[in-house]
Design a protein around this motif. Structure first.
Motif, mmCIF file in Angstrom:
data_model
loop_
_atom_site.group_PDB
_atom_site.id
_atom_site.type_symbol
_atom_site.label_atom_id
_atom_site.label_comp_id
_atom_site.label_asym_id
_atom_site.label_seq_id
_atom_site.Cartn_x
_atom_site.Cartn_y
_atom_site.Cartn_z
ATOM 1 N N ARG A 25 0.837 -1.219 0.000
ATOM 2 C CA ARG A 25 0.000 0.000 0.000
ATOM 3 C C ARG A 25 0.861 1.254 0.000
ATOM 4 N NH1 ARG A 25 -4.241 -2.119 4.382
ATOM 5 N NH2 ARG A 25 -5.820 -2.992 2.984
ATOM 6 N N VAL A 26 1.919 1.232 0.805
ATOM 7 C CA VAL A 26 2.787 2.403 0.901
ATOM 8 C C VAL A 26 3.578 2.602 -0.395
ATOM 9 C CG1 VAL A 26 4.804 3.372 2.076
ATOM 10 C CG2 VAL A 26 2.973 2.318 3.409
ATOM 11 N N ALA A 27 4.130 1.508 -0.928
ATOM 12 C CA ALA A 27 4.962 1.599 -2.136
ATOM 13 C C ALA A 27 4.128 1.863 -3.389
ATOM 14 C CB ALA A 27 5.771 0.321 -2.315
ATOM 15 N N ARG A 28 2.897 1.350 -3.419
ATOM 16 C CA ARG A 28 2.009 1.460 -4.570
ATOM 17 C C ARG A 28 2.707 1.024 -5.866
ATOM 18 N NH1 ARG A 28 -2.676 3.503 -3.426
ATOM 19 N NH2 ARG A 28 -3.181 3.719 -5.645
ATOM 20 N N PRO A 29 3.253 -0.202 -5.885
ATOM 21 C CA PRO A 29 3.939 -0.663 -7.095
ATOM 22 C C PRO A 29 2.938 -1.069 -8.170
ATOM 23 C CG PRO A 29 3.819 -2.440 -5.504
ATOM 24 C CD PRO A 29 3.224 -1.226 -4.831
ATOM 25 N N SER A 30 3.389 -1.035 -9.410
ATOM 26 C CA SER A 30 2.576 -1.574 -10.497
ATOM 27 C C SER A 30 2.861 -3.059 -10.695
ATOM 28 C CB SER A 30 2.836 -0.812 -11.794
ATOM 29 O OG SER A 30 4.214 -0.821 -12.130
ATOM 30 N N VAL A 31 4.012 -3.506 -10.174
ATOM 31 C CA VAL A 31 4.404 -4.920 -10.280
ATOM 32 C C VAL A 31 4.958 -5.396 -8.945
ATOM 33 C CG1 VAL A 31 5.931 -6.581 -11.421
ATOM 34 C CG2 VAL A 31 4.944 -4.700 -12.746
ATOM 35 N N VAL A 32 4.528 -6.585 -8.521
ATOM 36 C CA VAL A 32 5.103 -7.264 -7.359
ATOM 37 C C VAL A 32 5.722 -8.562 -7.856
ATOM 38 C CG1 VAL A 32 4.636 -8.426 -5.160
ATOM 39 C CG2 VAL A 32 3.491 -6.262 -5.695
ATOM 40 N N VAL A 33 6.977 -8.799 -7.499
ATOM 41 C CA VAL A 33 7.694 -9.995 -7.942
ATOM 42 C C VAL A 33 7.961 -10.884 -6.735
ATOM 43 C CG1 VAL A 33 9.732 -10.901 -9.107
ATOM 44 C CG2 VAL A 33 8.801 -8.657 -9.772
ATOM 45 N N ASN A 34 7.483 -12.111 -6.786
ATOM 46 C CA ASN A 34 7.819 -13.070 -5.731
ATOM 47 C C ASN A 34 9.013 -13.896 -6.186
ATOM 48 O OD1 ASN A 34 7.936 -14.727 -3.516
ATOM 49 N ND2 ASN A 34 6.305 -16.084 -4.222
ATOM 50 N N ALA A 35 10.210 -13.470 -5.745
ATOM 51 C CA ALA A 35 11.452 -14.153 -6.114
ATOM 52 C C ALA A 35 12.013 -14.934 -4.940
ATOM 53 C CB ALA A 35 12.480 -13.126 -6.593
ATOM 54 N N ALA A 36 11.206 -15.151 -3.905
ATOM 55 C CA ALA A 36 11.674 -15.880 -2.728
ATOM 56 C C ALA A 36 11.356 -17.360 -2.869
ATOM 57 C CB ALA A 36 11.020 -15.317 -1.467
ATOM 58 N N GLY A 37 12.102 -18.161 -2.157
ATOM 59 C CA GLY A 37 11.860 -19.593 -2.175
ATOM 60 C C GLY A 37 12.974 -20.315 -1.447
ATOM 61 N N GLU A 38 12.861 -21.614 -1.359
ATOM 62 C CA GLU A 38 13.859 -22.436 -0.668
ATOM 63 C C GLU A 38 14.175 -23.649 -1.503
ATOM 64 O OE1 GLU A 38 16.567 -23.055 1.265
ATOM 65 O OE2 GLU A 38 15.410 -22.055 2.849
ATOM 66 N N ILE A 39 15.463 -23.939 -1.648
ATOM 67 C CA ILE A 39 15.879 -25.161 -2.344
ATOM 68 C C ILE A 39 17.013 -25.862 -1.633
ATOM 69 C CG2 ILE A 39 17.384 -23.833 -3.899
ATOM 70 C CD1 ILE A 39 16.891 -25.999 -6.024
ATOM 71 N N TRP A 40 17.926 -25.120 -1.032
ATOM 72 C CA TRP A 40 19.154 -25.723 -0.521
ATOM 73 C C TRP A 40 18.992 -26.385 0.844
ATOM 74 C CZ3 TRP A 40 21.614 -26.406 -4.595
ATOM 75 C CH2 TRP A 40 21.670 -25.431 -5.590
ATOM 76 N N ARG A 41 17.921 -26.032 1.566
ATOM 77 C CA ARG A 41 17.628 -26.717 2.832
ATOM 78 C C ARG A 41 16.287 -27.423 2.652
ATOM 79 N NH1 ARG A 41 18.716 -21.520 6.573
ATOM 80 N NH2 ARG A 41 17.662 -20.608 4.770
#
Length: 309
Positions: free
Chosen positions: A47-63
């Motif tokens: 809400r504060v940033a008011r982006p036009s795009v949100v990217v979910n680049a998080a995740g887990e693989i190594w554990r």
């Protein structure tokens, strides 16, 4: 087209996406990857940033503990969709999935977005569950969402747990001491599609700005298959460091990855709809990895989350 983007994740993918968007003139806000963050906190950030795009680049693989995979690859993915919906700013969501969501296929098959999604590994199952949750919640809440199924992403700043991350660290250490690098690799004849992290970041930019994103699921790969041994030898040759490669037999005779021995991306849909295709050839990718590692003050990088193997 430029604007503001909010990137969730600060690992290999998150950093390359941030750098690419910034270089394209975007104002980028970064949110951490903690999977225990409350939905209201992320909602308020959007809400504060008011982006036009949100990217979910998080995740887990190594554990690969089941609780970590579920929290980072499934629960967090759902949290991001809900936060985008509740923020009400009309942002498009770009979610980074994985090629390991697909069922193994025999060579020379190229995986299309319509290939069976029946992963064998715990990681692949968690990524598929995350993708399915994102698409289901996005449809329910009216969020415009696109999923990029990334094949094996490689680039500067890879985790030292990865094969190339471990290799480049040993090459840097040998280079600084004037010795021969001793490289070790399990001798598995597995063919994978490797894509430059910068090309993957280009795909995120394309997905974030494209006028049309239906059907909303795209393969992002190079379309070329290679073995890990090919990559390790090529990286060593690029470095110019003397090396000795020891190929070790698998711990179990006949052992193979649960994800199969072959993967290659069919990226025609990404090209047709998003106008994206991989531009960087392997020598350029490996040179970038080596130069970044060589200029780092100490060999090695902290372990990071990653959305791809």
């Amino acid at each position: 087209m430029t604007g503001r983007a909010l990137v969730v994740g600060t690992g290999l993918l998150g950093r390359h996406v941030r750098d690419r968007l910034t270089s394209a003139g975007w104002d980028v806000v970064v949110a951490g990857r903690r999977s225990d963050v409350a939905t209201p906190s992320l909602t308020e950030a959007i809400r504060v940033a008011r982006p036009s795009v949100v990217v979910n680049a998080a995740g887990e693989i190594w554990r690969p503990e089941p609780d970590r995979l579920a929290a980072a690859n499934v629960e967090l993915a759902g949290l991001v969709v809900r936060a985008v919906a509740e923020a009400g700013v009309g942002a498009r969501l770009v979610h980074l999935g994985s090629s390991l969501e697909y069922a193994p296929q025999p060579p020379p098959t190229a995986l299309t977005e319509d290939s069976p999604a029946a992963p064998r590994s715990a990681y692949g199952r968690s990524k598929l569950a995350g993708t399915e949750l994102v698409r289901r919640l996005a449809a329910r809440h009216g969020v415009e969402a696109v999923v990029l199924r990334l094949f094996n992403v490689i680039g500067a700043g890879m985790s030292p747990v990865s094969v190339l991350g471990r290799t480049v660290n040993r090459l840097v250490a040998a280079h600084r001491t004037g010795t021969t690098a001793h490289l070790e690799l399990t001798d598995l004849a597995q063919y994978r599609d490797y894509v430059d992290a910068r090309d993957a970041a280009d795909a995120v930019l394309s997905a974030g700005t494209a006028r049309q994103i239906a059907p909303g699921l795209f393969n992002i790969g190079s379309g070329v298959t290679r073995t890990a041994e090919e990559l390790v030898r090529a990286l060593a040759e690029v470095s110019g460091v003397p090396y000795r490669l020891e190929l070790r037999p698998p711990a179990t005779a006949g052992a193979r990855s649960a994800d199969g021995d072959w993967q290659r991306a069919d990226t025609r849909r990404a090209y047709t709809v998003l106008g994206w295709s991989a531009r960087r050839k392997l020598p350029e990718t490996l040179l970038g990895i080596w130069q970044a590692a060589e200029s780092h003050p100490f060999p090695g990088h902290p372990a990071q989350e990653a959305s791809t193997p």
